[in-house]
Design a protein around this motif. Structure first.
Motif, PDB file in Angstrom:
ATOM      1  N   GLY A 113      -6.227   3.677  -6.388  1.00  0.00           N
ATOM      2  CA  GLY A 113      -6.739   4.957  -6.853  1.00  0.00           C
ATOM      3  C   GLY A 113      -7.891   4.823  -7.824  1.00  0.00           C
ATOM      4  O   GLY A 113      -8.766   5.694  -7.889  1.00  0.00           O
ATOM      5  N   GLN A 139       0.822  -1.205   0.000  1.00  0.00           N
ATOM      6  CA  GLN A 139       0.000   0.000   0.000  1.00  0.00           C
ATOM      7  C   GLN A 139       0.859   1.260   0.000  1.00  0.00           C
ATOM      8  O   GLN A 139       0.531   2.250  -0.664  1.00  0.00           O
ATOM      9  CB  GLN A 139      -0.926  -0.003   1.225  1.00  0.00           C
ATOM     10  CG  GLN A 139      -1.992   1.075   1.186  1.00  0.00           C
ATOM     11  CD  GLN A 139      -3.033   0.828   0.108  1.00  0.00           C
ATOM     12  OE1 GLN A 139      -3.692  -0.199   0.063  1.00  0.00           O
ATOM     13  NE2 GLN A 139      -3.183   1.801  -0.799  1.00  0.00           N
ATOM     14  N   ASP A 140       1.982   1.231   0.736  1.00  0.00           N
ATOM     15  CA  ASP A 140       2.887   2.384   0.748  1.00  0.00           C
ATOM     16  C   ASP A 140       3.458   2.661  -0.646  1.00  0.00           C
ATOM     17  O   ASP A 140       3.606   3.820  -1.042  1.00  0.00           O
ATOM     18  CB  ASP A 140       4.039   2.152   1.734  1.00  0.00           C
ATOM     19  CG  ASP A 140       3.614   2.340   3.171  1.00  0.00           C
ATOM     20  OD1 ASP A 140       2.539   2.917   3.405  1.00  0.00           O
ATOM     21  OD2 ASP A 140       4.354   1.895   4.078  1.00  0.00           O
ATOM     22  N   ASP A 194       0.688   4.365  -2.578  1.00  0.00           N
ATOM     23  CA  ASP A 194       0.307   5.702  -2.123  1.00  0.00           C
ATOM     24  C   ASP A 194       1.430   6.729  -2.236  1.00  0.00           C
ATOM     25  O   ASP A 194       1.190   7.894  -2.574  1.00  0.00           O
ATOM     26  CB  ASP A 194      -0.162   5.650  -0.659  1.00  0.00           C
ATOM     27  CG  ASP A 194      -1.442   4.851  -0.495  1.00  0.00           C
ATOM     28  OD1 ASP A 194      -2.147   4.640  -1.500  1.00  0.00           O
ATOM     29  OD2 ASP A 194      -1.737   4.425   0.646  1.00  0.00           O
ATOM     30  N   SER A 195       2.670   6.310  -1.936  1.00  0.00           N
ATOM     31  CA  SER A 195       3.757   7.293  -1.850  1.00  0.00           C
ATOM     32  C   SER A 195       4.955   6.965  -2.725  1.00  0.00           C
ATOM     33  O   SER A 195       5.902   7.747  -2.782  1.00  0.00           O
ATOM     34  CB  SER A 195       4.220   7.415  -0.390  1.00  0.00           C
ATOM     35  OG  SER A 195       4.760   6.185   0.070  1.00  0.00           O
TER      36      SER A 195
END
Length: 443
Positions: A331, A290-291, A294-295
């Motif tokens: 997303g 997930q990291d 997201d980033s």
């Protein structure tokens, strides 16, 4: 790919007596070690890294870079298999020594580098007599491998054909899902200062295979299009037992599934998930994935509970049977709506109807060109004003819309413009983005 830069460097005699050249392979005489002859200025520094085969490199890309050459060398058995991201996968692992190269401090883990040198071997540890030998490459020269960039003129028919091919072969005739897939394939990190990162995509309501485990046809299609691609069939056992993050153990960096070169696309399939318990490592692995979504950062784990984030650029696609991903917040969520209900979404690779070689090459070049274009797309002042005014009107009609929706639509509009090899988001691209989004959210 450089996997580990934490190996201890070596000092060597770079210059011998009487101005003779030193270095690896040149045996110093006894007089070179005599104190009144020895000069500290004669010492050189050898930078040492551990490098492995490029994980996730598609076979067609490997053959494109270097044609296989017949050899009498025995098959390579990796001396440190834990330093390769993909567990159990055949690969080459080698200790690389670079002698007084000025730019080695700029080399980073996951960099893809072409090394030219002399191959030898030496024990992994000089302190352990039983230590196995490992291959060592003494570098003569090296070059960072640039991303595959292809200049191409936009051909709307080629784009249309590619979307239709992906739709027909892998997505049951769902052209909209193929359109979203194309946008995902062409995305990359645009900027980190004001985060413009690639979206993550879930293709939901994707039917399960008749027998498990089976890779969806989509995986084979992607491997034919992308130079850097990896399919990871998720299961509770895999999540609970496998490293996804690189972790240093006893001063040795063990690789993880996500330690991949920039520009890699990963397909996670959730069809193998059964009921059971997600253990601590499994939860950690879910957070790591997930990291990345997201980033676009990947944590490296070091002793004493310390972690360090490293930038990455990985495009993530998730295939899920449910209405959304089991584990991840992506997303974009595109429900699969097959127009051909009898389509086989789990064909074997040899059953796929491939386009002619020259057209497949054109597809690959087109996707690469779109990916390069995606980081250059701008929005003119005039178009920006139109989009702001249009979005205000939309919010007046639908109070549930937020600033996050505008950011999402702008990101999609940029990718849509890039997929047409345009340098600017046009009003037409904005209108097409809204229509694509409307159809995606339609019941």
């Amino acid at each position: 790919m450089i996997q580990d830069t934490s190996l201890e460097n070596e000092v060597y005699l770079a210059k011998l007596g009487n101005n003779r050249c030193g270095g690896w392979g040149i045996q110093p005489s006894q007089s070179d070690y005599v104190s009144d002859v020895f000069d500290s200025d004669h010492l050189g520094n050898a930078t040492i890294v551990w490098a492995v085969s490029v994980p996730g490199e598609s076979p067609w890309r490997t053959n494109e870079i270097s044609q296989p050459v017949p050899t009498s060398f025995p098959a390579h058995t990796p001396s440190q298999p834990h330093k390769f991201p993909i567990p159990g996968a055949p690969h080459i692992g080698v200790r690389v020594k670079m002698y007084d190269h000025p730019d080695t401090e700029n080399l980073r883990t996951t960099d893809v580098v072409t090394f030219v040198g002399i191959l030898s071997s030496e024990p992994l540890s000089i302190e352990d007599e039983s230590s196995p030998d490992a291959p060592v490459l003494h570098v003569v020269c090296y070059q960072l491998t640039p991303a595959s960039v292809t200049r191409a003129d936009f051909n709307p028919n080629l784009r249309k054909d590619l979307v239709e091919w992906m739709s027909h072969e892998a997505l049951g005739g769902d052209d909209d899902a193929a359109e979203w897939l194309l946008l995902q394939l062409t995305s990359k990190v645009h900027t980190r200062a004001i985060p413009l990162l690639p979206p993550s995509l879930t293709i939901s309501q994707f039917p399960q295979p008749f027998s498990s485990p089976m890779l969806p046809t989509l995986s084979h299609v992607l491997s034919e299009l992308l130079p850097q691609y990896l399919s990871i069939p998720l299961s509770l056992d895999l999540l609970n037992t496998t490293l996804f993050l690189p972790e240093s153990k006893d001063e040795d960096l063990h690789s993880g599934y996500l330690q991949l070169p920039l520009g890699t696309t990963i397909l996670f399939t959730e069809c193998g998930i059964q009921e059971g318990k997600l253990l601590e490592r499994g939860v950690s692995n879910i957070h790591a994935i997930q990291d990345v979504m997201d980033s676009q950062t990947l944590l490296y784990i070091f002793p004493f509970s310390s972690t360090f984030p490293f930038n990455t650029d990985i495009s993530v696609i998730v295939v899920s049977e449910g209405r959304k991903s089991t584990f991840f917040q992506t997303g974009i969520n595109v429900p699969l709506r097959c127009s051909n209900t009898s389509a086989d979404l789990y064909k074997q690779k040899e059953e796929i109807s491939l386009p002619p070689p020259e057209k497949l090459t054109a597809y690959r070049s087109y996707v690469a060109a779109c990916k390069a274009a995606s980081e250059k797309v701008q929005v003119s002042t005039e178009t920006s004003k139109h989009i702001r005014e249009d979005f205000v009107r939309q919010r007046q009609q639908d109070r549930s819309m937020t600033a996050e929706d505008l950011v999402h639509l702008m990101k999609v509009a940029r990718l849509l413009a890039a997929s047409q090899l345009q340098q600017e988001v046009t009003i037409d691209a904005w209108e097409r983005t809204k229509e694509l989004e409307r159809r995606r959210n339609a019941p």
